[in-house]
Enzyme design. Sequence first.
Site, PDB file in Angstrom:
ATOM      1  N   HIS A 400       0.809  -1.211   0.000  1.00 15.32           N
ATOM      2  CA  HIS A 400       0.000   0.000   0.000  1.00 15.32           C
ATOM      3  C   HIS A 400       0.849   1.271   0.000  1.00 15.32           C
ATOM      4  O   HIS A 400       0.363   2.381  -0.206  1.00 15.32           O
ATOM      5  CB  HIS A 400      -0.927   0.005   1.227  1.00 15.32           C
ATOM      6  N   ASP A 404      -2.640   2.049  -4.540  1.00 10.92           N
ATOM      7  CA  ASP A 404      -3.813   1.922  -3.692  1.00 10.92           C
ATOM      8  C   ASP A 404      -4.740   0.832  -4.203  1.00 10.92           C
ATOM      9  O   ASP A 404      -4.504   0.223  -5.250  1.00 10.92           O
ATOM     10  CB  ASP A 404      -4.516   3.280  -3.611  1.00 10.92           C
TER      11      ASP A 404
END
Lengths: 429, 668
Positions: A400, A404
């Site tokens: 992450h 995303d």
Amino acid sequence: MSQIVTMPQLGETVTEGTILRWLVKVGDEVKEDDPILEISTDKVDTEVPSPFNGTVSNLLVEEGETVEVGASLLELDGDKTNTNDTPLKEEPKEETNEENVQDTSPKVAEVQNHNISKTPNEKQNLKLSPVVRKLASEHNIDIEKVQGTGKDGRIKRQDIEKIISSGQGMISTEKIAEQPPQEKEKEMLTKESSNNISRLRKRIAENMIISKQTSAHVMTSIEVDFENIEIVRAKHKAKFKEENGFSLTYLPFISLATVSALREYPVVNSSFDLENGLHEIHNHINLGIAVDLNQQGLLVGTLQEADSFNLKGIARKISETSKLLRDGKYGLDDVSGSTFTISNNGSFNSFLTSPIINQPNVAILSTESVKKRPVVVQAQDGSDSIAIRHTGILSITWDHRVFDGSVALLFLNFIKERLENADWSQELD
Amino acid sequence: MQIEKITRKGYSASLSKDQLWEIYKSMKTQRLLEDRLLKMYKGGQLSGAVYPGIGQEASMAGIAAGMNEKDIFGGTHRDLGVQIKKGVTLKEIALNFFGKHDGPSKGRDGNSHFGVVDKGTLMVVSPLPDSAPVAVGWALASQQSGSGVVAVANCGEGATATGTWHESINMAGVLNLPVVFTVQNNQFAYSSPNETEFGTPNVADRAAGYGIPAKIIDGNDIYEVIDVMHEACESAREGNGPSLIELVTFRHYGHAGHDPAEYVNEEVRDFWMKRDPIARFEDSLVEEGLFSTEQFVSLAEDLEAEIREALEWAKTQDDPDPINEVEDMFADRTTPTISNDESDTKTMNYIEAITNGLDELMENDENVFMMGEDIGVFEGAFKATKGLFNKYGPFRVIDTSISEGGFTGAAVGAALAGKKPIVELQFYDFVYPALDQITTEAAKYYWKAGKSVPMVVRGPTGAGTRSGPFHSISPESLLAHHPGIRVVAPSNPYDAKGLLVAAVNDPNPVMYLEHKKLYRKPDLKMEVPLGLYEVEIGKGKVVRQGTDITLVTWSGMVPVANEAAEVLSKENISVEVIDIRTIVPLDEEIILSSVEKTSNLCILQEDVPFSSIASEISSVVAEKGFWNLDNPILKVTPPNTHIPFAPVLEDAFIPSVEKVVKALKELQ
Ligand SMILES: Cc1ncc(C[n+]2csc(CCOP(=O)(O)OP(=O)(O)O)c2C)c(N)n1
Ligand SMILES: [Mg+2]
């Protein structure tokens, strides 16, 4: 004239290696390319060939020792006549004539270095001030166990002092002595068995921890209908096995779809170096395939330039690489340089897996078992009915820090779309 | 070659045969020695330089011969001849040329750059003519104590173009000091003829501008030099003030051993060779029937041998040991620390404490005196010398001309002569013109010539009074960068007086920095002991105890630090404030032991940050206290700019309590 053999750098990220075994002793005559020792790095165990002719006059490191790349290993006395001054590993210069280069991936971006801004709390915890280091070492404090109360969770002097005064967190030898005898024995026993960690296990362990500490792991999954593939597979299975000597599994299909998806979403095929602020999008796709070594460990085999294969080609390559790895006959290229990895958990009948990213990749795909399951299908007239179809889950663990959820899911859906709708029979006919 | 004749008329006529022989011998020694040195230099036997004064022997020996034995001579690189006649030996000279341990400058400077103060020659330094103000200061001391000593400030005609020479001769004229300014006009300053150095036909013409008498004489006529020199010295000794003598002469060789002097035209050279001072002297001595040519030849042979022997001997002497270099930077104090039970006190503000200290110091020791602009009748721009002129008079509270270089250099000379001068700089910003004297003379005297220089340079520093870029400097790092001087900066009345007393009693030059914002700060009033007492130089003080952060500061920033610490204490951050009080030598111990306790360091200063005391302290702690640190070292300082006038700008420049508080909160 004496020559020094030094620790080779076996892979870009390798910084050190362990001397497993000397294959020569002082006084031995060696010829260029004769194996002289075995070393182990976090990538590979391998024999080191002598770069020179000569007589061994000195072994400069002991078996079991771990030394840095470039460290002197052995001294050879003798002539330099046979030695070639060009580095042994140098590869033939690549043809740069554009027409000769088969450009299969027009969309693949060139290597790009994006400067990324550091977020303040990244790794902050690992930065220890001089006084914290000093106190921790003087008092045998396991720094991992200390809760920092400073800015962004930094461990302050006061945090360490609190531990010193409370006595927690210390690796105290006195404590063991105070325990009752049986307890001690028990501890000794467990210690004994846990001391035998194999080198491979140790490497895996270290890599797993480093990965967990480095990336911000998130797992996402999606359901895929494998019915089309199953139909093609059923049709070609027998003939394929006969022609190639190994079975046609789902993995080559998934691999090929994944390669296409990586080309579509290059950010998933990248490396991310937060400390130095560099984001490298790879312009080649080296597909890593996790290979289980008969429950004795796990290695990631690398299919270099995986985007140059068709279905049969990739299937063969996967099969060959797995065999090399299991037989321990692999070379450095077979285990290094992967830019994305697939972990084939489906072959062990998994339902859902959340794998750990293979550094320095930024994502890892897990295949799960393909099974017949009841699904709702829509007929052409719009009516629903329940059908039995081969379905399975694909899950991905992604970093992450780098991208995303949207990217992760677009990427997964691209694979799903490919798997469900591509004309696979054409690949096999 | 026809040689111009010379005859004895004045004082020289009274000299005995022996005295004349001594003078001749000294001239011949200079010539033969410099000749040998030049040969050795050109033959690669001597490193450094040789500045031959060959051709100027009559000027050299005559200047010395016209002086009394206790008179002091301040000269330059060219003046070996004067030093020889003043009694400096061949061995001393040879040791200096070879950089030996026992030489007059102990190997710290070479060739003719040395003096032997005990024999009446001041330390020779390269910057020209930096010993002139020092000679003036010696004369000042002589005037004060009535010792009857005359100082001679000598240089070449080129050096008279400097501000240093102007300030020196101007000051001597204004104060009517017993100084004789001699200028050996040897026609060239390195390669430059007179026309490029001054606009008047003669150097001596400029004496009118200083209100003093002057003479132009034949510098190659030993008798005329002796006569005129003697007359000038005696006149000065009698209280008639300074005079200027221009000795017209010529150097036979180039500026230095390496210089072939191709810029000298042949006619000029011929003119002067006919006036060779030694040949003229010999002719007259023979003519008078005092000595024979054979005696000259035999003396020359003896001297030649003596010179070779001294040089050979010097080569075998001990070299200096690098180990002593650091130790020799400062003279040790030999007088005991002044004790005081401190029972008798009076409430004083910062400037009152300084005035009180000055008063008591002057009362206690008549060698203590003050110099500065407007400090006498007017009692100083900030009134630091209030009441002192009335009490001690114009000879001890001396109003000087605007000559920071001149009077700071004079302080060096007075200190060498046994006084304890205190110089007031009207604003410390004007230390720049004085820096040459501070660093060339004051800072190096003990190290190079072994003579301590007990002097204090005090004055207001610091910003915050809307005084703009030239009245607001914090000069501590500027000063501290120069080895050999001490720097103190008190932050309160008690320390101000105690450090002043310690500074005056220190045998070394001390830069005493006052902060003008503190002078009359009402909340800084405190009980200050009456009678002398000392705050030890080199000792800092913990002015507020704390456990979390060490905040090191000094001078005008101490109140800011204390206020910031108070603010932070309300937020449970405990700050330890250290006032280092002395910049050089720095009390490393007090800083390091506090950091050992707190693990966090912030340095607060009003000086700009680059290459500053804050950087130095930061470096000390990074080197010696690294393992005790829990955060990077912080500096709170103004930006690296000049000090601005506009109130908004000045307020933004000076570190505020808010800035300090904000910075210290970062250390978490
Ligand atoms: C302040 C300063 N500037 C420059 C020099 C370099 N310098 C050394 S001697 C010299 C010439 C001096 O000429 P003069 O004053 O006539 O003395 P002379 O050498 O002729 O005896 C110069 C320029 C110096 N020593 N000091
Ligand atoms: Mg000159």
